[in-house]
Every structure is written in C-alpha cells, then in structure tokens.
Design a protein around this motif. Structure first.
Motif, short mmCIF file in Angstrom:
data_model
loop_
_atom_site.label_atom_id
_atom_site.label_comp_id
_atom_site.label_asym_id
_atom_site.label_seq_id
_atom_site.Cartn_x
_atom_site.Cartn_y
_atom_site.Cartn_z
N ARG A 33 28.77 30.01 48.23
CA ARG A 33 27.63 29.18 47.84
C ARG A 33 27.74 28.69 46.40
O ARG A 33 27.09 27.72 46.02
N THR A 34 28.56 29.36 45.60
CA THR A 34 28.76 28.92 44.22
C THR A 34 30.14 28.29 44.03
O THR A 34 30.61 28.13 42.90
N GLY A 35 30.81 27.96 45.13
CA GLY A 35 32.08 27.24 45.06
C GLY A 35 33.28 28.11 44.76
O GLY A 35 34.32 27.61 44.33
N LEU A 36 33.16 29.42 44.99
CA LEU A 36 34.26 30.34 44.71
C LEU A 36 34.71 31.01 46.01
O LEU A 36 34.09 30.87 47.06
N HIS A 37 35.79 31.76 45.90
CA HIS A 37 36.19 32.63 47.00
C HIS A 37 36.72 33.93 46.42
O HIS A 37 37.06 34.00 45.23
N ARG A 38 36.79 34.94 47.25
CA ARG A 38 37.18 36.27 46.78
C ARG A 38 38.69 36.38 46.64
O ARG A 38 39.43 36.08 47.57
N ASP A 39 39.15 36.84 45.45
CA ASP A 39 40.57 37.07 45.24
C ASP A 39 40.97 38.40 45.87
O ASP A 39 40.23 39.38 45.81
N ALA A 40 42.16 38.43 46.43
CA ALA A 40 42.62 39.64 47.13
C ALA A 40 42.85 40.81 46.18
O ALA A 40 42.86 41.97 46.62
N ASP A 41 43.06 40.52 44.88
CA ASP A 41 43.39 41.62 43.96
C ASP A 41 42.17 42.26 43.31
O ASP A 41 42.31 43.15 42.47
N VAL A 42 40.96 41.84 43.66
CA VAL A 42 39.76 42.47 43.10
C VAL A 42 39.67 43.90 43.61
O VAL A 42 39.71 44.15 44.81
N GLU A 43 39.56 44.84 42.65
CA GLU A 43 39.51 46.26 43.02
C GLU A 43 38.08 46.74 43.21
O GLU A 43 37.79 47.59 44.06
N VAL A 44 37.18 46.24 42.36
CA VAL A 44 35.80 46.74 42.31
C VAL A 44 34.86 45.56 42.17
O VAL A 44 35.15 44.59 41.46
N PHE A 45 33.72 45.64 42.82
CA PHE A 45 32.66 44.66 42.60
C PHE A 45 31.43 45.36 42.03
O PHE A 45 31.02 46.42 42.53
N ALA A 46 30.85 44.76 40.99
CA ALA A 46 29.50 45.12 40.59
C ALA A 46 28.58 44.20 41.37
O ALA A 46 28.76 42.98 41.38
N LEU A 47 27.61 44.80 42.06
CA LEU A 47 26.72 44.03 42.94
C LEU A 47 25.28 44.19 42.48
O LEU A 47 24.81 45.31 42.24
N CYS A 57 27.24 39.02 41.87
CA CYS A 57 28.43 39.86 41.98
C CYS A 57 29.38 39.52 40.86
O CYS A 57 29.38 38.41 40.31
N MET A 58 30.20 40.50 40.48
CA MET A 58 31.24 40.32 39.46
C MET A 58 32.39 41.25 39.81
O MET A 58 32.17 42.45 40.02
N GLY A 59 33.60 40.71 39.90
CA GLY A 59 34.74 41.52 40.29
C GLY A 59 35.59 41.95 39.11
O GLY A 59 35.57 41.32 38.04
N LEU A 60 36.35 43.01 39.30
CA LEU A 60 37.31 43.49 38.29
C LEU A 60 38.66 43.64 38.97
O LEU A 60 38.80 44.34 39.98
N ALA A 61 39.67 42.95 38.40
CA ALA A 61 41.05 43.06 38.89
C ALA A 61 41.92 43.36 37.68
O ALA A 61 42.13 42.48 36.83
N GLY A 62 42.41 44.58 37.59
CA GLY A 62 43.13 44.97 36.37
C GLY A 62 42.18 44.91 35.20
O GLY A 62 41.13 45.54 35.21
N ASP A 63 42.54 44.13 34.18
CA ASP A 63 41.64 43.97 33.04
C ASP A 63 41.00 42.58 33.02
O ASP A 63 40.61 42.09 31.97
#
Length: 362
Positions: A33-47, A57-63
């Motif tokens: 809905r915001t024009g994005l898609h989920r990257d496969a390397d995201v380890e954790v989501f803050a929801l 939502c906000m994802g963390l992939a590495g740093d």
C-alpha cells in the motif's frame, strides 16, 4: 514492547523466521500500500499495532533499516520513532551499534528527523543515510593514516571470492602504472567464501608479490557499498536499481575515500561474463570521470582480463564452479599458490564454504 505516546499503539519486534504466513501477508499488504515490497534478507520486523491492526512496520537486515511503512491510521502518532527505538534495541542486542538506511529522496527529511544523516544520493532514485553523523568522517580519517606518498596513487575494489590469478594480475598491472595501490576488499557477508577467508587470501596473495611494499590492503567497510545493502526493495526497475547502487557507491568513493588517500586512478578488469558488472564498469566512467562534483576526477583503467590455455578469462565464478565439482587439481592454473595452498590444506572456514557452495555464483 514500547507503548507509543497516545497509549493506543504498541510496538514489538518479531523475527521473520518466527512469523506466521498470515502475519507476513499482513506486512506485505502494508508495504504494498506504500509502494514497497519485502526484501528477502530482512531478519526482524518491528511491528506497530493499534487495536490489533497493523499500522506500521520497519525491518532490519544486517545493519540496514529497510522496508519501513506507516499506514495512514498510524501517521501523526510518532509510530516511526517507536519503530526505530525497537529496531535499535534489536540491533544492539545483535551487536550492531550503528545503522544505515536507504530511502527514496522524497522521504529523506523524515529519516533525518529520526537521526539519520545523508551520505550520498542519486537524484530522484535513492538516498543512503546513517545514524552516526561522524561515521564516514571517522572512517576516512582512519584511511588517511595509511596514506602513502607518490605521484600516482591507485585504487582497486574487489570481492575476491576467492582471490585468483585475475586479481593478482590486476594488482600487478595497477602497480606498473602507480607508485602506490590501495586494495579494498568488499566486506559483505553474502559471498560463498566468508569475508574472513576472502581478506585472508587477499593479504596472503599480495604478500607474495614483488610489488607488495607498494600495496595497501584495507579491511572491508560498509562505505564500500555491498550488494547486501542494495536498495532494491523500493526500486522495481532493474535499470534504476543498478544506477542507484552504482551512483551511491561511486560517489562515496570519489568524494570521501579517494581524497583521504590521494587516489586519482581506479583499476578494474574488463567484464565479459556478467552484464551487471559490465554495467557497473560503464557507470564508473560517468561517476568518477565525468559527473560534476567538487571532488577531483578519477581516471578509470579497464584492464583486459587475463586468461589461461583452457579458459579465456580467469574468473572467481569459474574457480567456485570447479570447487563445487571437486576438480581441485585444475585450480592450480587459476589461483595463486597462496589460495591453492589454503584450499588444499583444508582451512576449516574454507572447507565449510566449499561444502555449501553451489556450482555457480556471482
């Protein structure tokens, strides 16, 4: 868990691996809905949820902070701040004390309000930011301490996955032209050979060369942007992705890294096998030699790739394929003795990567 200011929104981090298909589908829906898609390397989501409904939502992939989206129902309620607090806590728990983010230039101001400082930007496409305003300056100050005198100073960026006769040839050719050559080993962690193996093999290979006293090998750095931090999640057009990646990487090199060391020449092998790498080589000429910037221009030297009687070019991808097929004896013509010795001696880390290696790779 963090309660947001109006006490109606709660935020918590969840590992992607622990999320149900239904929960992931909800995140995917918000991102779409915001024009994005989920990257496969995201380890954790803050929801962030309000009344049980996902509003951010906000994802963390590495740093790297990525895949950030806030639903209209969560806007004006400091949801992004709360998401970042949770992501920072999670990053610290994983030993990562600084964060980067890629965003569209349109959202640069929002991330600046969260404490991120822009490092480089490709107009209209992507901005790279970090939450340490002095991080890049400190890195360059460290580089400057390794600066060597000379009329011609060169630079090479290599993944060296692993270090081959081709890399060795490139270093030697650069040293024919330059008084000093700085070699940067990409610090990404997604290669078949671990970073620790790759830089160890580069250092060993360079130490065996007659020109070794004129070569400085630098540790990997997040400022030599890797594919692990590729901003592909918000750019859908492959041409835009490649241009954004190359533009950000090469701006940092020309404007910050090269001045710290006095680099005015960059060396790269010609690329007959990979269209992506060939495109990157072409972008080098634009960003390093032609783009208007305050930083001095850098001359790009494309060196024809060295080959053998059997292989027209020596490539790390060929080495990895032969390793996967256990054709170890054939490697002697493609890698320096130092790399060959490490492989045949059964260095534990190298053996682990060999065992999980696929026959092909980047």
């Amino acid at each position: 868990m963090t309660a947001v200011t109006d006490d109606t929104v709660t935020v918590a981090c969840t590992a992607v691996a622990a999320m149900s298909p239904e929960a992931l589908a909800t995140v995917d829906g918000l991102l779409r809905r915001t024009g994005l898609h989920r990257d496969a390397d995201v380890e954790v989501f803050a929801l962030a949820r309000a009344g049980g409904v996902l509003v951010g939502c906000m994802g963390l992939a590495g740093d790297v902070v990525k895949c950030t989206a806030v639903d209209p129902g969560g806007r004006g309620r400091h949801v992004a701040n709360a998401l970042l607090v949770e992501v920072r806590h999670e990053a610290l728990a994983r030993g990562r004390d600084r964060l980067f983010c890629y965003t569209k230039p349109l959202y640069r101001r929002q991330f600046a309000s969260l404490g991120f400082t822009p490092i480089a930007e490709v107009q209209g496409l992507a901005t790279l930011m970090e939450d340490d305003p002095q991080g890049l300056a400190r890195y360059c100050a460290g580089l400057a301490s390794t600066r060597r005198p000379g009329a011609r100073i060169g630079g090479i960026v290599m993944n060296a996955n692993p270090f081959t006769r081709g890399h060795e040839y490139l270093v030697n050719r650069a040293c024919e032209y330059c008084d000093v050559v700085h070699v940067f080993v990409v610090g990404e962690t997604g290669s078949e050979f671990s970073y620790e193996d790759r830089i160890r093999l580069v250092r060993a290979g360079v130490a065996a060369l007659p020109v070794r006293d004129r070569v400085v090998v630098h540790d990997g750095s997040p400022y030599v942007v890797s594919r692990a931090t590729f901003p592909q999640y918000f750019l859908k057009n492959h041409a835009e992705i490649d241009r954004a990646y190359a533009g950000i990487d090469l701006q940092i090199f020309r404007c910050s890294i090269a001045p710290a060391l006095g680099i005015r020449h960059r060396f790269v092998g010609t690329e007959p096998l990979s269209e992506v790498t060939a495109y990157y080589n072409r972008e080098m000429h634009e960003w390093l030699e032609q783009a208007p910037m305050e930083a001095p221009t850098i001359t790009v030297h494309e060196i024809p790739r060295v080959g053998t009687d059997r292989y027209p070019v020596v490539a790390a991808s060929i080495v990895r394929r032969l390793l996967g097929e256990r054709r170890i004896a054939e490697l002697a013509a493609l890698v320096p003795p130092t790399t060959y010795a490490a492989i045949t001696a059964g260095n534990p880390a190298t053996l682990r990567t060999k065992e999980r290696r696929t026959p092909c790779g980047s």
